[in-house]
Design a protein around this motif. Structure first.
Motif, PDB file in Angstrom:
ATOM      1  N   ASP A  85     -46.249  -3.895  37.345  1.00 52.20           N
ATOM      2  CA  ASP A  85     -47.363  -2.987  37.056  1.00 52.20           C
ATOM      3  C   ASP A  85     -48.641  -3.759  36.734  1.00 52.20           C
ATOM      4  N   LYS A  86     -48.490  -4.881  36.054  1.00 47.34           N
ATOM      5  CA  LYS A  86     -49.660  -5.713  35.750  1.00 47.34           C
ATOM      6  C   LYS A  86     -50.301  -6.222  37.040  1.00 47.34           C
ATOM      7  N   GLN A 120     -56.095   0.818  31.691  1.00 49.61           N
ATOM      8  CA  GLN A 120     -55.470  -0.500  31.766  1.00 49.61           C
ATOM      9  C   GLN A 120     -56.526  -1.579  32.008  1.00 49.61           C
ATOM     10  N   ARG A 129     -47.381  -3.726  29.745  1.00 48.57           N
ATOM     11  CA  ARG A 129     -46.846  -3.183  30.992  1.00 48.57           C
ATOM     12  C   ARG A 129     -45.816  -4.149  31.571  1.00 48.57           C
ATOM     13  N   SER A 154     -48.684   3.618  26.138  1.00 53.23           N
ATOM     14  CA  SER A 154     -48.600   2.827  27.365  1.00 53.23           C
ATOM     15  C   SER A 154     -49.466   3.417  28.470  1.00 53.23           C
ATOM     16  N   TRP A 155     -49.932   4.667  28.269  1.00 59.48           N
ATOM     17  CA  TRP A 155     -50.756   5.334  29.271  1.00 59.48           C
ATOM     18  C   TRP A 155     -52.216   5.321  28.847  1.00 59.48           C
TER      19      TRP A 155
END
Length: 240
Positions: free
Chosen positions: A151-152, A99, A147, A95-96
């Motif tokens: 967060d998106k 992005q 996400r 997830s990190w």
């Protein structure tokens, strides 16, 4: 995040790349590993288009950005026809990491050329349907889709905020040592959160935002396939 065009030593690439809208290749998004998130049924009230048909991510994220630009005064300088959206694939099931990124198609202050080590470089120029592209906005999939919804939105606003207020192909530059990113990431995210509140209070188009409330497994469950624009990253080319 921002990304500078890649430097190429030899002039083995065209100075200009031109496409019509239907010539840009659509590529399927493929997860490199098993999804981190469990597959939960996608609620019917979050629409993402016809069930069973491929979901065009870059088309839908453009619609979201068009809505943001039209409703937020901070982004009124952005001309959407000068932006090209594409995606890159997440290499790791995490997830990190990356992005999204915005790649400027000009140097500082909108310059087309830059001299370095006695060599003059020029950025490749992109044209779609005859319109020159000044920014390439790339999302990392499926990571971005996994996400949480807030967060998106922060990521999207973060990338749009990188675009210069002069809209000259350069990035927004801040005073001091931290020209591209401010000194405090938390402060930057806090500023993006305030812009998001302004956008939501201005009557954000919830229909356009709906797909962002779904994750990658849910979109795959509904559409079987996610596709998006795929273009090469621009290069810095030596011209003399």
């Amino acid at each position: 995040m921002f990304s500078a065009p890649r430097q190429t030593r030899k002039l083995d690439r065209p100075l200009d790349l031109r496409w019509s809208s239907d010539q840009i290749r659509l590529r399927a998004v493929k997860a490199s590993c098993k999804p981190l998130l469990p597959v939960e049924h996608a609620p019917n009230y979050w629409s993402s288009g016809p069930v069973g048909l491929p979901f065009d991510f870059t088309h839908h994220i453009r619609l979201v950005c068009e809505d943001i630009v039209s409703r937020c005064s901070t982004f009124h300088h952005i001309k959407m026809e000068k932006l090209l959206f594409d995606f890159t694939t997440s290499r790791k099931n995490s997830s990190w990491g990356l992005q999204a990124r915005v790649t400027p198609m000009r140097f500082e202050n909108g310059a087309l050329h830059r001299r370095k080590n006695r060599v003059t470089y020029r950025v490749q120029r992109y044209f779609v349907d005859g319109r020159e592209i000044l920014y390439l906005v790339t999302f990392c999939l499926p990571r971005f889709l996994n996400r949480e919804f807030p967060d998106k939105l922060v990521t999207i606003f973060h990338e749009l905020y990188h675009i210069s207020p002069f809209f000259n192909g350069d990035l927004r530059r801040h005073p001091g040592h931290f020209q591209i990113h401010t000194k405090s990431q938390k402060e930057y995210d806090r500023e993006m959160t305030e812009l998001i509140k302004e956008y939501l209070h201005a009557g954000a188009d919830q229909h356009r935002l709906a797909f962002l409330r779904l994750n990658y497994p849910q979109l795959i469950q509904r559409h079987q396939l996610i596709v998006g624009n795929c273009v090469p990253r621009p290069r810095l080319l030596p011209i003399r």
